[in-house]
Design a protein around this motif. Structure first.
Motif, PDB file in Angstrom:
ATOM      1  N   ALA A   1      -4.486  28.835  72.014  1.00 39.69           N
ATOM      2  CA  ALA A   1      -5.638  29.416  72.720  1.00 39.69           C
ATOM      3  C   ALA A   1      -5.600  30.934  72.624  1.00 39.69           C
ATOM      4  CB  ALA A   1      -5.631  28.990  74.187  1.00 39.69           C
ATOM      5  N   ASP A   2      -6.775  31.523  72.654  1.00 41.41           N
ATOM      6  CA  ASP A   2      -6.900  32.978  72.578  1.00 41.41           C
ATOM      7  C   ASP A   2      -6.812  33.560  73.995  1.00 41.41           C
ATOM      8  OD1 ASP A   2      -8.137  35.387  70.939  1.00 41.41           O
ATOM      9  OD2 ASP A   2      -9.195  35.259  72.858  1.00 41.41           O
ATOM     10  N   CYS A   3      -5.963  34.576  74.173  1.00 41.61           N
ATOM     11  CA  CYS A   3      -5.772  35.135  75.531  1.00 41.61           C
ATOM     12  C   CYS A   3      -7.071  35.658  76.115  1.00 41.61           C
ATOM     13  CB  CYS A   3      -4.858  36.336  75.559  1.00 41.61           C
ATOM     14  SG  CYS A   3      -3.426  36.244  74.700  1.00 41.61           S
ATOM     15  N   GLY A   4      -7.836  36.338  75.279  1.00 42.78           N
ATOM     16  CA  GLY A   4      -9.082  36.917  75.766  1.00 42.78           C
ATOM     17  C   GLY A   4     -10.003  35.832  76.310  1.00 42.78           C
ATOM     18  N   GLU A   5      -9.991  34.703  75.619  1.00 44.22           N
ATOM     19  CA  GLU A   5     -10.827  33.569  76.030  1.00 44.22           C
ATOM     20  C   GLU A   5     -10.347  33.034  77.388  1.00 44.22           C
ATOM     21  OE1 GLU A   5     -13.963  31.024  75.729  1.00 44.22           O
ATOM     22  OE2 GLU A   5     -13.526  32.823  74.549  1.00 44.22           O
ATOM     23  N   ILE A   6      -9.026  32.932  77.548  1.00 44.06           N
ATOM     24  CA  ILE A   6      -8.480  32.441  78.828  1.00 44.06           C
ATOM     25  C   ILE A   6      -8.882  33.394  79.958  1.00 44.06           C
ATOM     26  CG2 ILE A   6      -6.354  31.963  80.127  1.00 44.06           C
ATOM     27  CD1 ILE A   6      -5.063  31.200  77.419  1.00 44.06           C
ATOM     28  N   GLY A   7      -8.764  34.692  79.688  1.00 44.12           N
ATOM     29  CA  GLY A   7      -9.158  35.683  80.688  1.00 44.12           C
ATOM     30  C   GLY A   7     -10.629  35.535  81.053  1.00 44.12           C
ATOM     31  N   TYR A   8     -11.441  35.267  80.038  1.00 44.60           N
ATOM     32  CA  TYR A   8     -12.878  35.117  80.269  1.00 44.60           C
ATOM     33  C   TYR A   8     -13.156  33.895  81.150  1.00 44.60           C
ATOM     34  CZ  TYR A   8     -17.806  34.374  79.547  1.00 44.60           C
ATOM     35  OH  TYR A   8     -19.137  34.176  79.777  1.00 44.60           O
ATOM     36  N   ILE A   9     -12.483  32.788  80.858  1.00 44.49           N
ATOM     37  CA  ILE A   9     -12.700  31.574  81.669  1.00 44.49           C
ATOM     38  C   ILE A   9     -12.192  31.796  83.093  1.00 44.49           C
ATOM     39  CG2 ILE A   9     -12.173  29.103  81.912  1.00 44.49           C
ATOM     40  CD1 ILE A   9     -11.832  29.005  78.859  1.00 44.49           C
TER      41      ILE A   9
END
Ligand code: PLP
Lengths: 389, 94
Positions: free
Chosen positions: A321-329
């Motif tokens: 998973a992409d960290c930025g994506e996790i932060g966004y969710i």
């Protein structure tokens, strides 16, 4: 961000929030009631501003255990203080030791001086947990080594450096020590006198609960720094050479008395609460978070397992998973605020194996509650679940 | 005419430090803007009773303060005051 009475702000390593109530009020009071240019005019408003700055120096002295408030130089933030220390201390042909956990606010000033051919440097490698390699360190000193920079605690992994050991080693060889306390000031006890710290750089807006634009540098009585900037001090105005006496020697121009009014209240809050108490509470939060997340499939946690070796910072990555994506969710679905990516410390990410993608960094603070953490843990688990589907 | 005495400082930091050192002790003193007839490095001076000035000086030097000068001012109503620079015994500052 506050959400159904939960405090969902988990980015205290970037800047602390919320602040103690008095921190919000003091800058307004300073502007409304005693707004004078500190050191400049001699009237009652000026005097009140001068007294405030003096009290702030004294309070910081109590926090770090030094008695001469003149050894505390105000700065814009830790970066400013680190620049003052590094560029004010080093001479051409000096050699400097630093660690892989260091922040760009150390790496870049050193990098510039090195690129300009003025100094040489050696990086002390760090383990995957963020500990400096002490065997390497012991062998890294050279005849012209003059300074060791220690990252007191990493903003990526939370790892606390073995300060005492490293300082003793450096001092045995006559090498001075600059401590970057950006992540530890107000959060773990610091005693410049007993720990023999030569230079201590800190920022006001993190663990000290102050506003942005505040920070400082403690300069031990036996250290003399060249000033980086010169100008008005309100004293000795007839001479075209900047005054030599501390703290004016390293402070030019009108100080941020409005921000420092807030910082003073932040430090007072810490002195009243006790650094030990703050550390105890934050350690509990860090340990709980680690415990709850450690056996979650696909999740990798970074940094020490126990808060006895770490401040309240926990970085993780999730397989595939992409960290930025996790932060966004985390923010868009749960209202949770944290930081993702490379946290201004590229070598630290290389050391722990998260370069160049970075990590998701969770940093609870003194005002985080158990309920806040439970909500966070649940959100992370749901995202892990989602990713595995 | 009334006279009062003044201690001046090389920096505001030392002026405020002086105030902080003497606060809570039984001396009568006040931090004031430096009178125009005195020249000083810093805009704030300590005004005190002339009989106390040597004691205050000693007390401040004990606390590692840097002091600049010592003066007596005789007020002449609206006319310029008469300024006398004082050279106190054991003065380490000049
Ligand atoms: C370890 C470390 N050093 C230095 C800094 C720089 O702090 P500031 O941005 O307040 O100058 C930070 C924070 O970003 C940090 O975490």
């Amino acid at each position: 961000m506050v959400h159904n009475n939960l405090n969902l702000y988990f980015d205290n390593a970037a800047t602390s929030w919320p602040k103690p109530e008095a921190v919000y009020k003091a800058p307004e009071k300073q502007m409304r009631q005693a707004y004078g240019n500190p050191g400049r005019s001699g009237h009652t408003h000026t005097l009140e501003s001068d007294r405030l700055l003096y009290q702030a120096r004294e309070a910081i002295g109590r926090l770090y255990n030094f008695s001469d408030p003149g050894r505390l130089v105000f700065a814009l933030n830790a970066t400013d203080a680190l620049n003052m220390a590094i560029k004010g201390f080093l001479n051409p042909d000096d050699h400097v030791l630093y660690t892989a956990m260091d922040h760009n606010s150390v790496l870049r000033p050193l990098g510039r001086l090195r690129r300009d051919g003025l100094i040489s440097t050696t990086m002390i490698p760090c383990s995957g947990q963020g500990y400096p390699d002490l065997d390497f360190f012991e062998k890294a000193f050279r005849d012209n080594t003059s300074l060791l920079v220690i990252n007191h605690a990493s903003n990526v992994t939370g790892t606390i450096a073995p300060l005492k050991e490293m300082i003793e080693s450096a001092h045995r060889r006559g090498v001075k020590v600059l401590v970057d306390a950006a992540q530890t000031a107000g959060v773990i006890p610091i005693d410049v006198l007993n720990e023999n710290i030569d230079l201590l750089a800190f920022t006001g807006h993190k663990g000290l609960f102050g506003p942005t634009g505040t920070g400082g540098l403690y300069v031990a009585p036996w250290i003399d720094l060249k000033p980086l900037r010169e100008g008005g001090t309100g004293s000795q105005s007839e001479i075209d050479i900047h005054p030599e006496s501390m703290p004016e020697r390293l402070e030019a121009g009108t100080l941020n008395s409005v921000g420092l009014a807030g910082l003073l209240e932040g430090v007072n809050f810490i002195l009243e609460t006790g650094v030990e108490e703050i550390h105890r509470k934050e350690s509990e939060l860090r340990d709980y978070l680690y415990e709850q997340l450690q056996n979650t499939g696909g999740l990798t946690l970074y940094g020490p397992a126990s808060s006895s070796q770490s401040v309240a910072v926990l970085s993780f990555t999730l397989d595939g998973a992409d960290c930025g994506e996790i932060g966004y969710i985390l923010e868009s679905s749960y209202g949770i605020l944290c930081r993702t990516g490379l946290h201004c410390a590229p070598l630290a990410h290389q050391a722990i194996g998260t370069f160049p993608e970075g990590t998701v960094r969770l940093s609870p603070g003194y005002f985080s509650s158990q309920d806040d953490l439970d909500y966070l843990v649940n959100a992370v688990r749901e995202i892990v679940q989602l990713a595995s589907e | 005419m009334a006279s009062s005495c003044y201690i001046t400082f090389p920096s505001t930091f030392f002026a405020i430090r002086a105030e902080s050192v003497l606060k809570g002790q039984s001396y009568f003193f006040k931090m004031v803007p430096v009178p125009r007839s005195i020249s000083s490095s810093c805009g704030t001076a300590l005004r005190c009773e002339c009989e106390d000035i040597t004691t205050l000086k000693d007390r401040l030097l004990q606390s590692d303060l840097e002091l600049e000068g010592f003066y007596r001012l005789e007020e002449k109503g609206l006319k310029k005051p008469v300024v006398t620079e004082l050279y106190l015994d054991d003065q380490e500052t000049r």
